[in-house]
Enzyme design. Structure first.
Site, PDB file in Angstrom:
ATOM      1  N   ASP A   1     -49.017 -64.865  10.404  1.00 56.21           N
ATOM      2  CA  ASP A   1     -48.849 -63.431  10.552  1.00 56.21           C
ATOM      3  C   ASP A   1     -49.583 -63.024  11.835  1.00 56.21           C
ATOM      4  O   ASP A   1     -50.385 -63.806  12.360  1.00 56.21           O
ATOM      5  CB  ASP A   1     -49.441 -62.730   9.325  1.00 56.21           C
TER       6      ASP A   1
ATOM      7  N   ASP B   1     -50.827 -59.198  13.034  1.00 57.20           N
ATOM      8  CA  ASP B   1     -51.849 -58.158  12.911  1.00 57.20           C
ATOM      9  C   ASP B   1     -52.795 -58.467  11.757  1.00 57.20           C
ATOM     10  O   ASP B   1     -52.371 -58.635  10.614  1.00 57.20           O
ATOM     11  CB  ASP B   1     -51.189 -56.796  12.695  1.00 57.20           C
TER      12      ASP B   1
END
Length: 220
Positions: A16, A18
């Site tokens: 991922d 952020d």
């Protein structure tokens, strides 16, 4: 601290973005906060709910009858691309990613492509060869579609992959996709309830590359 099995190897890693390899909380909450205030939303209640999901999904879920989610999501995206002040890499992430063979890792993010590129550049992180973004999926996290597509593009089976995540929506997506999971806690303000291994950042670990390009994680 969780000790990764020294004998466990993987065909690929999926990250991922952020909260997992970079911290964009301040920038994101500035943009989303201004929007939420215009809509009359309570910031303390709303802001914790918008991390780790596609913007369009966050806005649609609010069921605000006076707005067009597509129009509002496009407006927020423009603001986020323009405002990357304070976007920084998670400790150790730049070196960790740079040590990986480019064909062995991917970013799987709920952000649109232009925003992902802007934030990676602002944080000084490498642009991946393989990336799955908001435009690539019909349904966002916690649905596993994004990680299923990431696995397909990497050419790795789910049991042979490790996903690095930071929020429960992403953890649920990876879990449903069938991968191993590590939770990065660098941006957590409150403990996340999960049985998966956690790392505070990447500064204490390194990647070992074995025969056939197999990846393993070792503490320094």
């Amino acid at each position: 601290m969780y000790q990764f099995p020294s004998t466990k190897t993987y065909g690929g890693f999926l990250f991922d973005m952020d909260g997992t390899i970079l911290n964009s909380i301040a920038a994101a909450e500035r943009v989303w906060g201004r929007w939420a205030t215009r809509q009359g939303l309570d910031l303390g209640t709303f802001l914790p709910t918008m991390h780790g999901k596609r913007g369009i999904d966050t806005i649609t879920a609010l069921n605000l009858p006076w707005i067009d989610p597509v129009v509002e999501a496009a407006e927020i995206l423009r603001g986020e691309i323009e405002d990357v002040e304070g976007v920084v890499a998670i400790e150790g992430a730049a070196d960790f990613l740079a040590s990986l063979p480019p064909e062995r890792w991917a970013i799987v993010t709920s952000a649109p492509m232009d925003l992902a590129r802007a934030r990676l550049a602002a944080a000084g992180l490498p642009q991946p060869r393989i990336m799955v973004t908001a435009e690539d999926v019909a349904v966002g996290k916690p649905h596993p579609q994004c990680y299923q597509l990431g696995l397909e593009r990497l050419g790795v089976d789910a049991p042979d992959a490790m996903v690095f995540e930071d929020v429960l929506a992403g953890v649920a997506a990876a879990e449903a996709a069938g991968t191993a999971i590590t939770v990065i806690t660098a941006t957590h303000q409150h403990p996340v309830e999960t049985d998966y291994p956690k790392l505070p950042h990447y500064g204490e670990v390194r990647v070992a590359i074995g025969a056939g390009g197999r990846l393993s994680i070792q503490f320094r």
